[in-house]
Design a protein around this motif. Structure first.
Motif, mmCIF file in Angstrom:
data_model
loop_
_atom_site.group_PDB
_atom_site.id
_atom_site.type_symbol
_atom_site.label_atom_id
_atom_site.label_comp_id
_atom_site.label_asym_id
_atom_site.label_seq_id
_atom_site.Cartn_x
_atom_site.Cartn_y
_atom_site.Cartn_z
ATOM 1 N N THR A 1 -0.557 5.966 -7.497
ATOM 2 C CA THR A 1 -1.637 5.197 -8.116
ATOM 3 C C THR A 1 -2.257 4.248 -7.095
ATOM 4 O O THR A 1 -1.629 3.886 -6.102
ATOM 5 C CB THR A 1 -1.127 4.347 -9.300
ATOM 6 O OG1 THR A 1 -0.161 3.413 -8.805
ATOM 7 C CG2 THR A 1 -0.505 5.214 -10.370
ATOM 8 N N VAL A 2 -3.486 3.880 -7.365
ATOM 9 C CA VAL A 2 -4.192 2.913 -6.534
ATOM 10 C C VAL A 2 -4.805 1.879 -7.463
ATOM 11 O O VAL A 2 -5.413 2.231 -8.472
ATOM 12 C CB VAL A 2 -5.318 3.607 -5.715
ATOM 13 C CG1 VAL A 2 -6.116 2.608 -4.908
ATOM 14 C CG2 VAL A 2 -4.746 4.683 -4.815
ATOM 15 N N PRO A 3 -4.639 0.583 -7.136
ATOM 16 C CA PRO A 3 -5.257 -0.445 -7.975
ATOM 17 C C PRO A 3 -6.775 -0.273 -8.005
ATOM 18 O O PRO A 3 -7.388 0.162 -7.020
ATOM 19 C CB PRO A 3 -4.875 -1.753 -7.291
ATOM 20 C CG PRO A 3 -3.701 -1.432 -6.445
ATOM 21 C CD PRO A 3 -3.848 0.007 -6.047
ATOM 22 N N ASP A 4 -7.373 -0.603 -9.137
ATOM 23 C CA ASP A 4 -8.817 -0.415 -9.307
ATOM 24 C C ASP A 4 -9.636 -1.109 -8.227
ATOM 25 O O ASP A 4 -10.607 -0.546 -7.720
ATOM 26 C CB ASP A 4 -9.264 -0.929 -10.684
ATOM 27 C CG ASP A 4 -8.730 -0.067 -11.810
ATOM 28 O OD1 ASP A 4 -8.325 1.086 -11.550
ATOM 29 O OD2 ASP A 4 -8.719 -0.557 -12.957
ATOM 30 N N LEU A 53 0.830 -1.209 0.000
ATOM 31 C CA LEU A 53 0.000 0.000 0.000
ATOM 32 C C LEU A 53 0.859 1.250 0.000
ATOM 33 O O LEU A 53 0.564 2.208 -0.709
ATOM 34 C CB LEU A 53 -0.941 0.002 1.204
ATOM 35 C CG LEU A 53 -2.005 -1.076 1.195
ATOM 36 C CD1 LEU A 53 -2.798 -1.040 2.489
ATOM 37 C CD2 LEU A 53 -2.919 -0.939 0.004
ATOM 38 N N THR A 54 1.929 1.258 0.786
ATOM 39 C CA THR A 54 2.788 2.446 0.797
ATOM 40 C C THR A 54 3.518 2.607 -0.531
ATOM 41 O O THR A 54 3.778 3.721 -0.954
ATOM 42 C CB THR A 54 3.798 2.400 1.965
ATOM 43 O OG1 THR A 54 4.588 1.218 1.868
ATOM 44 C CG2 THR A 54 3.103 2.433 3.305
ATOM 45 N N ASN A 55 3.819 1.494 -1.193
ATOM 46 C CA ASN A 55 4.431 1.588 -2.523
ATOM 47 C C ASN A 55 3.468 2.222 -3.517
ATOM 48 O O ASN A 55 3.865 3.029 -4.352
ATOM 49 C CB ASN A 55 4.862 0.204 -3.024
ATOM 50 C CG ASN A 55 6.045 -0.343 -2.267
ATOM 51 O OD1 ASN A 55 6.769 0.392 -1.598
ATOM 52 N ND2 ASN A 55 6.233 -1.643 -2.346
ATOM 53 N N TYR A 56 2.192 1.848 -3.433
ATOM 54 C CA TYR A 56 1.193 2.465 -4.308
ATOM 55 C C TYR A 56 1.071 3.953 -4.006
ATOM 56 O O TYR A 56 0.967 4.775 -4.908
ATOM 57 C CB TYR A 56 -0.172 1.804 -4.144
ATOM 58 C CG TYR A 56 -0.265 0.436 -4.777
ATOM 59 C CD1 TYR A 56 0.028 0.232 -6.121
ATOM 60 C CD2 TYR A 56 -0.652 -0.662 -4.030
ATOM 61 C CE1 TYR A 56 -0.060 -1.012 -6.705
ATOM 62 C CE2 TYR A 56 -0.748 -1.921 -4.600
ATOM 63 C CZ TYR A 56 -0.452 -2.089 -5.934
ATOM 64 O OH TYR A 56 -0.536 -3.323 -6.504
ATOM 65 N N ALA A 57 1.091 4.317 -2.733
ATOM 66 C CA ALA A 57 0.968 5.718 -2.348
ATOM 67 C C ALA A 57 2.148 6.526 -2.878
ATOM 68 O O ALA A 57 1.980 7.641 -3.375
ATOM 69 C CB ALA A 57 0.875 5.846 -0.832
ATOM 70 N N ALA A 58 3.344 5.970 -2.785
ATOM 71 C CA ALA A 58 4.528 6.668 -3.276
ATOM 72 C C ALA A 58 4.479 6.829 -4.792
ATOM 73 O O ALA A 58 4.976 7.815 -5.335
ATOM 74 C CB ALA A 58 5.789 5.905 -2.869
#
Length: 68
Positions: free
Chosen positions: A14-17, A6-11
């Motif tokens: 983007t957020v998975p659908d 989740l923190t990788n997505y935040a950095a």
């Protein structure tokens, strides 16, 4: 899902659908006075076994002779 994912997505910005959909549904339920916590408590969620490198590392720790 690993919390580090989740923190990788935040950095990345983007957020998975599928996570965006879940967040939108929970937010809408809360806005309309529906208790989403009660719904989530009724879902039987089982912890999944690690995949990929974690699974391989765990297998090697338990039986190092199998990798030879």
């Amino acid at each position: 899902m690993n919390r580090r994912s989740l923190t990788n997505y935040a950095a990345n910005g983007t957020v998975p659908d599928h996570l965006a959909l879940i967040a939108a549904l929970i937010g809408n339920m809360a806005d309309n006075g529906l208790d989403f916590r009660q719904v989530l408590e009724n879902v039987d969620i089982k912890k999944k076994k690690p995949r990929g490198n974690k699974r391989l590392a765990a297998a090697e720790r338990t039986n190092p002779m199998d990798s030879r």
